[in-house]
Design a protein around this motif. Structure first.
Motif, mmCIF file in Angstrom:
data_model
loop_
_atom_site.group_PDB
_atom_site.id
_atom_site.type_symbol
_atom_site.label_atom_id
_atom_site.label_comp_id
_atom_site.label_asym_id
_atom_site.label_seq_id
_atom_site.Cartn_x
_atom_site.Cartn_y
_atom_site.Cartn_z
ATOM 1 N N VAL A 1 0.855 -1.187 0.000
ATOM 2 C CA VAL A 1 0.000 0.000 0.000
ATOM 3 C C VAL A 1 0.891 1.238 0.000
ATOM 4 C CG1 VAL A 1 -1.630 1.332 1.412
ATOM 5 C CG2 VAL A 1 -1.949 -1.115 1.137
ATOM 6 N N LYS A 2 0.445 2.238 -0.755
ATOM 7 C CA LYS A 2 1.138 3.527 -0.777
ATOM 8 C C LYS A 2 0.263 4.545 -0.061
ATOM 9 C CE LYS A 2 2.693 7.145 -3.901
ATOM 10 N NZ LYS A 2 2.549 7.637 -5.271
ATOM 11 N N ARG A 3 0.868 5.293 0.841
ATOM 12 C CA ARG A 3 0.178 6.342 1.596
ATOM 13 C C ARG A 3 0.690 7.679 1.079
ATOM 14 N NH1 ARG A 3 1.448 9.237 6.508
ATOM 15 N NH2 ARG A 3 -0.438 9.655 7.705
ATOM 16 N N THR A 4 -0.242 8.537 0.646
ATOM 17 C CA THR A 4 0.132 9.852 0.135
ATOM 18 C C THR A 4 -0.492 10.920 1.019
ATOM 19 O OG1 THR A 4 0.179 8.977 -2.114
ATOM 20 C CG2 THR A 4 0.109 11.370 -1.880
ATOM 21 N N VAL A 5 0.356 11.815 1.516
ATOM 22 C CA VAL A 5 -0.102 12.934 2.344
ATOM 23 C C VAL A 5 -0.086 14.186 1.479
ATOM 24 C CG1 VAL A 5 0.341 14.313 4.407
ATOM 25 C CG2 VAL A 5 0.874 11.861 4.407
ATOM 26 N N PHE A 6 -1.217 14.861 1.394
ATOM 27 C CA PHE A 6 -1.333 16.090 0.618
ATOM 28 C C PHE A 6 -1.203 17.280 1.560
ATOM 29 C CE2 PHE A 6 -3.482 12.814 -1.751
ATOM 30 C CZ PHE A 6 -3.052 13.031 -3.046
ATOM 31 N N PRO A 7 -0.322 18.220 1.233
ATOM 32 C CA PRO A 7 -0.088 19.372 2.126
ATOM 33 C C PRO A 7 -1.218 20.398 2.020
ATOM 34 C CG PRO A 7 1.288 19.547 0.184
ATOM 35 C CD PRO A 7 0.546 18.246 0.070
ATOM 36 N N GLU A 8 -2.331 20.035 2.594
ATOM 37 C CA GLU A 8 -3.510 20.894 2.589
ATOM 38 C C GLU A 8 -3.940 21.115 4.032
ATOM 39 O OE1 GLU A 8 -6.375 18.659 0.381
ATOM 40 O OE2 GLU A 8 -5.278 18.825 -1.495
ATOM 41 N N VAL A 9 -4.831 22.055 4.217
ATOM 42 C CA VAL A 9 -5.419 22.268 5.538
ATOM 43 C C VAL A 9 -6.916 22.046 5.407
ATOM 44 C CG1 VAL A 9 -5.794 23.909 7.404
ATOM 45 C CG2 VAL A 9 -3.619 23.907 6.157
ATOM 46 N N PRO A 10 -7.470 21.056 6.071
ATOM 47 C CA PRO A 10 -6.786 20.047 6.868
ATOM 48 C C PRO A 10 -6.012 19.077 5.964
ATOM 49 C CG PRO A 10 -9.104 19.494 6.716
ATOM 50 C CD PRO A 10 -8.928 20.825 6.030
ATOM 51 N N ILE A 11 -5.047 18.386 6.552
ATOM 52 C CA ILE A 11 -4.219 17.443 5.793
ATOM 53 C C ILE A 11 -5.099 16.334 5.226
ATOM 54 C CG2 ILE A 11 -2.426 15.673 6.005
ATOM 55 C CD1 ILE A 11 -1.047 17.464 8.025
ATOM 56 N N ARG A 12 -4.837 16.009 3.980
ATOM 57 C CA ARG A 12 -5.568 14.916 3.315
ATOM 58 C C ARG A 12 -4.587 13.778 3.092
ATOM 59 N NH1 ARG A 12 -6.716 14.294 -2.563
ATOM 60 N NH2 ARG A 12 -5.692 16.315 -2.749
ATOM 61 N N VAL A 13 -4.996 12.568 3.488
ATOM 62 C CA VAL A 13 -4.174 11.373 3.317
ATOM 63 C C VAL A 13 -4.981 10.371 2.506
ATOM 64 C CG1 VAL A 13 -2.951 9.494 4.484
ATOM 65 C CG2 VAL A 13 -3.026 11.763 5.524
ATOM 66 N N GLU A 14 -4.357 9.832 1.471
ATOM 67 C CA GLU A 14 -5.017 8.826 0.637
ATOM 68 C C GLU A 14 -4.152 7.575 0.553
ATOM 69 O OE1 GLU A 14 -6.080 10.497 -3.149
ATOM 70 O OE2 GLU A 14 -7.588 11.814 -2.251
ATOM 71 N N TYR A 15 -4.837 6.449 0.372
ATOM 72 C CA TYR A 15 -4.173 5.156 0.272
ATOM 73 C C TYR A 15 -4.505 4.532 -1.078
ATOM 74 C CZ TYR A 15 -3.618 5.702 5.267
ATOM 75 O OH TYR A 15 -3.279 6.184 6.501
ATOM 76 N N GLU A 16 -3.520 3.822 -1.631
ATOM 77 C CA GLU A 16 -3.731 3.088 -2.874
ATOM 78 C C GLU A 16 -2.801 1.890 -2.895
ATOM 79 O OE1 GLU A 16 -2.042 5.088 -6.493
ATOM 80 O OE2 GLU A 16 -1.602 6.672 -5.023
ATOM 81 N N LEU A 17 -3.138 0.921 -3.723
ATOM 82 C CA LEU A 17 -2.271 -0.246 -3.861
ATOM 83 C C LEU A 17 -1.051 0.089 -4.699
ATOM 84 C CD1 LEU A 17 -4.696 -3.239 -4.543
ATOM 85 C CD2 LEU A 17 -3.501 -2.686 -2.432
ATOM 86 N N THR A 18 0.068 -0.499 -4.329
ATOM 87 C CA THR A 18 1.262 -0.417 -5.162
ATOM 88 C C THR A 18 1.152 -1.509 -6.231
ATOM 89 O OG1 THR A 18 2.445 -2.016 -3.790
ATOM 90 C CG2 THR A 18 2.656 0.335 -3.186
ATOM 91 N N GLU A 19 2.112 -1.558 -7.123
ATOM 92 C CA GLU A 19 2.119 -2.628 -8.131
ATOM 93 C C GLU A 19 2.229 -3.992 -7.458
ATOM 94 O OE1 GLU A 19 1.347 -2.402 -11.365
ATOM 95 O OE2 GLU A 19 0.968 -0.309 -10.860
ATOM 96 N N THR A 20 3.015 -4.076 -6.395
ATOM 97 C CA THR A 20 3.130 -5.340 -5.663
ATOM 98 C C THR A 20 1.787 -5.711 -5.048
ATOM 99 O OG1 THR A 20 5.443 -4.843 -5.165
ATOM 100 C CG2 THR A 20 4.393 -6.553 -3.840
ATOM 101 N N GLY A 21 1.096 -4.739 -4.472
ATOM 102 C CA GLY A 21 -0.228 -4.979 -3.911
ATOM 103 C C GLY A 21 -1.219 -5.422 -4.975
ATOM 104 N N LYS A 22 -1.162 -4.774 -6.133
ATOM 105 C CA LYS A 22 -2.057 -5.145 -7.239
ATOM 106 C C LYS A 22 -1.784 -6.560 -7.727
ATOM 107 C CE LYS A 22 -2.711 -0.416 -8.872
ATOM 108 N NZ LYS A 22 -2.413 0.565 -9.916
ATOM 109 N N SER A 23 -0.526 -6.981 -7.660
ATOM 110 C CA SER A 23 -0.188 -8.331 -8.120
ATOM 111 C C SER A 23 -0.759 -9.409 -7.201
ATOM 112 C CB SER A 23 1.334 -8.500 -8.245
ATOM 113 O OG SER A 23 1.946 -8.565 -6.966
ATOM 114 N N LEU A 24 -1.136 -9.032 -5.982
ATOM 115 C CA LEU A 24 -1.736 -9.966 -5.038
ATOM 116 C C LEU A 24 -3.230 -10.165 -5.285
ATOM 117 C CD1 LEU A 24 -1.271 -11.674 -2.489
ATOM 118 C CD2 LEU A 24 -1.543 -9.579 -1.136
ATOM 119 N N VAL A 25 -3.874 -9.225 -5.946
ATOM 120 C CA VAL A 25 -5.329 -9.260 -6.142
ATOM 121 C C VAL A 25 -5.811 -10.510 -6.888
ATOM 122 C CG1 VAL A 25 -7.299 -8.061 -7.189
ATOM 123 C CG2 VAL A 25 -5.588 -6.780 -5.880
#
Length: 127
Positions: free
Chosen positions: A71-95
């Motif tokens: 899983v990849k965690r991305t933090v966006f420098p916003e107020v309030p802070i926004r954090v999103e999660y997505e699968l990496t290629e390795t994670g996608k290969s597990l699906v």
């Protein structure tokens, strides 16, 4: 075998158990499956899709999956802070493997449940 290797647990030594133990918990496969259905998703959105998971357990599960590169965690420098999660290629290969396992479970659920019932009945009679 060196003294250091003797002190390691079987999970640390066995590569299959070492990897599977990390994502084989009650929630990890479901989290991966839901992340696969969404390009990226915020924590609260993910929590709403799994209403019976606590925020602490979801956070811990995501942390473990991130540490393993699934899983990849991305933090966006916003107020309030926004954090999103997505699968990496390795994670996608597990699906596809999760999908196959899910299909296997659906195809064999009735038989497995019948065997469990027979087993429980036979063990309760012998007690």
């Amino acid at each position: 075998m060196t003294k250091k290797e003797e002190n390691k647990s079987i999970i640390e030594i066995c590569p299959i158990r070492n990897v599977i133990a990390r994502f084989g918990n009650k929630w990890a496969l479901l989290v991966i499956f839901i992340l696969n259905e969404n390009d990226s998703i915020r924590f609260n959105q993910l929590a709403r899709k799994i209403p019976d998971i606590s925020t602490k357990v979801l956070s811990s599960t995501l942390h473990i999956l991130e540490a393993d590169g699934l899983v990849k965690r991305t933090v966006f420098p916003e107020v309030p802070i926004r954090v999103e999660y997505e699968l990496t290629e390795t994670g996608k290969s597990l699906v596809p493997i999760i999908t196959s396992l899910t299909e296997w479970a659906q195809n064999n659920k009735k038989s497995i449940m019948n065997h469990r019932k027979k087993f429980e009945n036979s063990t309760s009679k012998s007690d």
